[in-house]
Motif scaffolding. Structure first.
Motif, PDB file in Angstrom:
ATOM      1  N   LEU A  18       0.928  -1.120   0.009  1.00 34.41           N
ATOM      2  CA  LEU A  18       0.140   0.172   0.150  1.00 34.41           C
ATOM      3  C   LEU A  18       0.870   1.403   0.098  1.00 34.41           C
ATOM      4  O   LEU A  18       0.580   2.208  -0.714  1.00 34.41           O
ATOM      5  CB  LEU A  18      -0.829  -0.047   1.194  1.00 34.41           C
ATOM      6  CG  LEU A  18      -1.863   1.246   1.338  1.00 34.41           C
ATOM      7  CD1 LEU A  18      -2.674   1.513   0.009  1.00 34.41           C
ATOM      8  CD2 LEU A  18      -2.751   1.155   2.795  1.00 34.41           C
ATOM      9  N   LEU A  19       1.889   1.316   0.862  1.00 33.13           N
ATOM     10  CA  LEU A  19       2.717   2.379   1.061  1.00 33.13           C
ATOM     11  C   LEU A  19       3.530   2.717  -0.349  1.00 33.13           C
ATOM     12  O   LEU A  19       3.645   3.707  -1.009  1.00 33.13           O
ATOM     13  CB  LEU A  19       3.930   2.203   1.952  1.00 33.13           C
ATOM     14  CG  LEU A  19       4.769   3.208   2.227  1.00 33.13           C
ATOM     15  CD1 LEU A  19       4.215   4.681   2.560  1.00 33.13           C
ATOM     16  CD2 LEU A  19       5.735   3.000   3.284  1.00 33.13           C
ATOM     17  N   LYS A  20       3.879   1.632  -1.037  1.00 34.22           N
ATOM     18  CA  LYS A  20       4.452   1.620  -2.406  1.00 34.22           C
ATOM     19  C   LYS A  20       3.608   2.119  -3.399  1.00 34.22           C
ATOM     20  O   LYS A  20       4.009   3.170  -4.072  1.00 34.22           O
ATOM     21  CB  LYS A  20       4.989   0.239  -2.593  1.00 34.22           C
ATOM     22  CG  LYS A  20       5.877   0.083  -4.089  1.00 34.22           C
ATOM     23  CD  LYS A  20       6.331  -1.294  -4.372  1.00 34.22           C
ATOM     24  CE  LYS A  20       7.076  -1.360  -5.749  1.00 34.22           C
ATOM     25  NZ  LYS A  20       5.913  -1.130  -6.836  1.00 34.22           N
ATOM     26  N   ILE A 105      -2.633   4.812   5.886  1.00 36.75           N
ATOM     27  CA  ILE A 105      -2.150   5.815   5.347  1.00 36.75           C
ATOM     28  C   ILE A 105      -2.809   6.446   4.183  1.00 36.75           C
ATOM     29  O   ILE A 105      -3.423   5.565   3.414  1.00 36.75           O
ATOM     30  CB  ILE A 105      -0.655   5.227   4.562  1.00 36.75           C
ATOM     31  CG1 ILE A 105       0.080   5.035   5.794  1.00 36.75           C
ATOM     32  CG2 ILE A 105      -0.075   6.434   3.911  1.00 36.75           C
ATOM     33  CD1 ILE A 105       1.373   4.341   5.564  1.00 36.75           C
ATOM     34  N   ASP A 106      -2.910   7.674   4.090  1.00 40.30           N
ATOM     35  CA  ASP A 106      -3.654   8.326   2.972  1.00 40.30           C
ATOM     36  C   ASP A 106      -2.624   9.251   1.941  1.00 40.30           C
ATOM     37  O   ASP A 106      -1.806   9.548   2.335  1.00 40.30           O
ATOM     38  CB  ASP A 106      -4.964   9.083   3.243  1.00 40.30           C
ATOM     39  CG  ASP A 106      -4.804  10.310   4.130  1.00 40.30           C
ATOM     40  OD1 ASP A 106      -3.772  10.763   3.866  1.00 40.30           O
ATOM     41  OD2 ASP A 106      -5.547  10.666   4.972  1.00 40.30           O
ATOM     42  N   GLN A 107      -3.144   9.342   0.913  1.00 39.42           N
ATOM     43  CA  GLN A 107      -2.332  10.200  -0.182  1.00 39.42           C
ATOM     44  C   GLN A 107      -2.069  11.387   0.311  1.00 39.42           C
ATOM     45  O   GLN A 107      -0.908  12.052  -0.052  1.00 39.42           O
ATOM     46  CB  GLN A 107      -3.091  10.060  -1.658  1.00 39.42           C
ATOM     47  CG  GLN A 107      -2.150  10.856  -2.614  1.00 39.42           C
ATOM     48  CD  GLN A 107      -1.049   9.636  -3.013  1.00 39.42           C
ATOM     49  OE1 GLN A 107      -1.305   8.192  -2.933  1.00 39.42           O
ATOM     50  NE2 GLN A 107       0.230   9.738  -3.181  1.00 39.42           N
ATOM     51  N   GLU A 108      -3.060  12.028   0.802  1.00 36.01           N
ATOM     52  CA  GLU A 108      -2.775  13.624   1.298  1.00 36.01           C
ATOM     53  C   GLU A 108      -1.401  13.580   2.459  1.00 36.01           C
ATOM     54  O   GLU A 108      -0.536  14.433   2.108  1.00 36.01           O
ATOM     55  CB  GLU A 108      -3.905  14.252   2.103  1.00 36.01           C
ATOM     56  CG  GLU A 108      -3.720  15.634   2.409  1.00 36.01           C
ATOM     57  CD  GLU A 108      -4.778  16.178   3.017  1.00 36.01           C
ATOM     58  OE1 GLU A 108      -5.113  17.268   3.475  1.00 36.01           O
ATOM     59  OE2 GLU A 108      -5.996  15.459   2.883  1.00 36.01           O
ATOM     60  N   ALA A 113       4.303  14.667   3.488  1.00 31.57           N
ATOM     61  CA  ALA A 113       5.428  14.175   4.029  1.00 31.57           C
ATOM     62  C   ALA A 113       6.487  14.217   3.078  1.00 31.57           C
ATOM     63  O   ALA A 113       7.781  14.755   3.268  1.00 31.57           O
ATOM     64  CB  ALA A 113       5.246  12.828   4.582  1.00 31.57           C
ATOM     65  N   VAL A 114       6.413  14.022   1.718  1.00 33.33           N
ATOM     66  CA  VAL A 114       7.175  14.243   0.750  1.00 33.33           C
ATOM     67  C   VAL A 114       7.560  15.759   0.427  1.00 33.33           C
ATOM     68  O   VAL A 114       8.778  16.158   0.310  1.00 33.33           O
ATOM     69  CB  VAL A 114       6.772  13.674  -0.419  1.00 33.33           C
ATOM     70  CG1 VAL A 114       7.538  13.918  -1.758  1.00 33.33           C
ATOM     71  CG2 VAL A 114       6.669  12.214  -0.541  1.00 33.33           C
ATOM     72  N   GLU A 115       6.696  16.428   0.587  1.00 30.31           N
ATOM     73  CA  GLU A 115       6.855  17.931   0.351  1.00 30.31           C
ATOM     74  C   GLU A 115       7.837  18.391   1.697  1.00 30.31           C
ATOM     75  O   GLU A 115       8.831  19.144   1.328  1.00 30.31           O
ATOM     76  CB  GLU A 115       5.601  18.554   0.575  1.00 30.31           C
ATOM     77  CG  GLU A 115       5.733  20.195   0.398  1.00 30.31           C
ATOM     78  CD  GLU A 115       4.274  21.111   0.359  1.00 30.31           C
ATOM     79  OE1 GLU A 115       4.436  22.270   0.338  1.00 30.31           O
ATOM     80  OE2 GLU A 115       3.335  20.186   0.281  1.00 30.31           O
TER      81      GLU A 115
END
Length: 263
Positions: A18-20, A105-108, A113-115
């Motif tokens: 899912l994380l991937k 975990i959701d996409q937002e 976190a990536v930002e």
């Protein structure tokens, strides 16, 4: 900015998948490795020099917090913890500005976190979050009484953990690493967190046993089993069965001198 080389770690295959899948939707992410346990995470971080790691906390054996304690700051990617248990995050992680994502975990949350990671990497902060993470671990795990516990005068190192006090024999300590106002003391297969600076501990360490090999790392010479050349005049020391510690160029002569003496 180039893509962020990312390691993902989770002992549950479904959670890892899912994380991937969610990270692959973010154009700034390049997944370079998937790990199913803490030991794989440590070995992969050392071999890939990735920028970012999404790290599950609750894993059998070496958990996510232990992964951070085991890696030198220079070898530690930026870390985003993933956890299903809010007690890990509500106070300690927020207090020390450690990034985390609560499961499910959701996409937002992923994109946020990536930002944040992009901003930190742009500012050259790779690996600089270890003191904050260690501070959070200390807040979760330790009861500090504010007393002076530098040494007991018998060349042992005193570690206070909750209501227990552990006296470590110096010959049992493999290596030590600074993390801000804390020191990670690696001894007898465990990693202890001590509220101290490396400078404060230096006066209590036996200079015939312990040598600085990095600006933030000291090793016990008796634990060196192998010396492996690395890039740009650096090399790695293999300590015991599991530890791999980098020697920086500024301190390589210390190890060369030790090896020449033993030749």
């Amino acid at each position: 900015m180039t893509t962020i080389q990312t390691i993902i770690v989770d002992d549950e295959p479904l959670a890892l998948g899912l994380l991937k899948s969610k990270l692959e939707k973010n154009p700034h992410i390049e997944i370079v490795a998937q790990c199913k346990n803490g030991r794989e995470a440590i070995e992969t971080a050392l071999s890939t020099q990735a920028d970012l790691m999404f790290l599950d906390i609750e894993m059998p054996g070496i958990d996510g917090l232990e992964v951070v304690k085991e890696l030198q700051s220079d070898e530690l990617p930026l870390v985003v913890f993933t956890t299903a248990y809010e007690q890990y995050a509500i106070t300690a992680f927020d207090l020390h500005a450690v990034d985390y994502i609560l499961k499910p975990i959701d996409q937002e949350r992923i994109d946020r976190a990536v930002e944040r990671a992009q901003v930190r990497l742009t500012q050259g902060e790779r690996g600089q979050d270890k003191p904050g993470i260690i501070g959070a671990i200390d807040s979760m795990s330790h009861q500090q009484d504010g007393g002076d516990d530098t040494s007991n005068g018998a060349r042992k190192i005193v570690i206070r953990d909750r209501e227990e006090i552990t006296l470590l024999k110096q010959e049992d300590i493999a290596w030590l690493e600074a993390a801000g106002d804390y020191v990670c003391v690696h001894a007898n297969g465990e990693t202890h967190i001590k509220r101290s600076t490396l400078k404060e501990l230096l006066s209590d360490l036996d200079p015939s046993l312990f040598k600085r090999v990095h600006r933030s790392t000291i090793v016990n010479l008796n634990y060196i089993e192998k010396v492996i050349p690395h890039t740009k005049g650096e090399f790695f020391l293999i300590l015991g069965e599991h530890h791999k510690v980098k020697v920086s160029r500024n301190y390589r002569e210390v190890i060369k001198h030790y090896l020449d003496e033993g030749a």
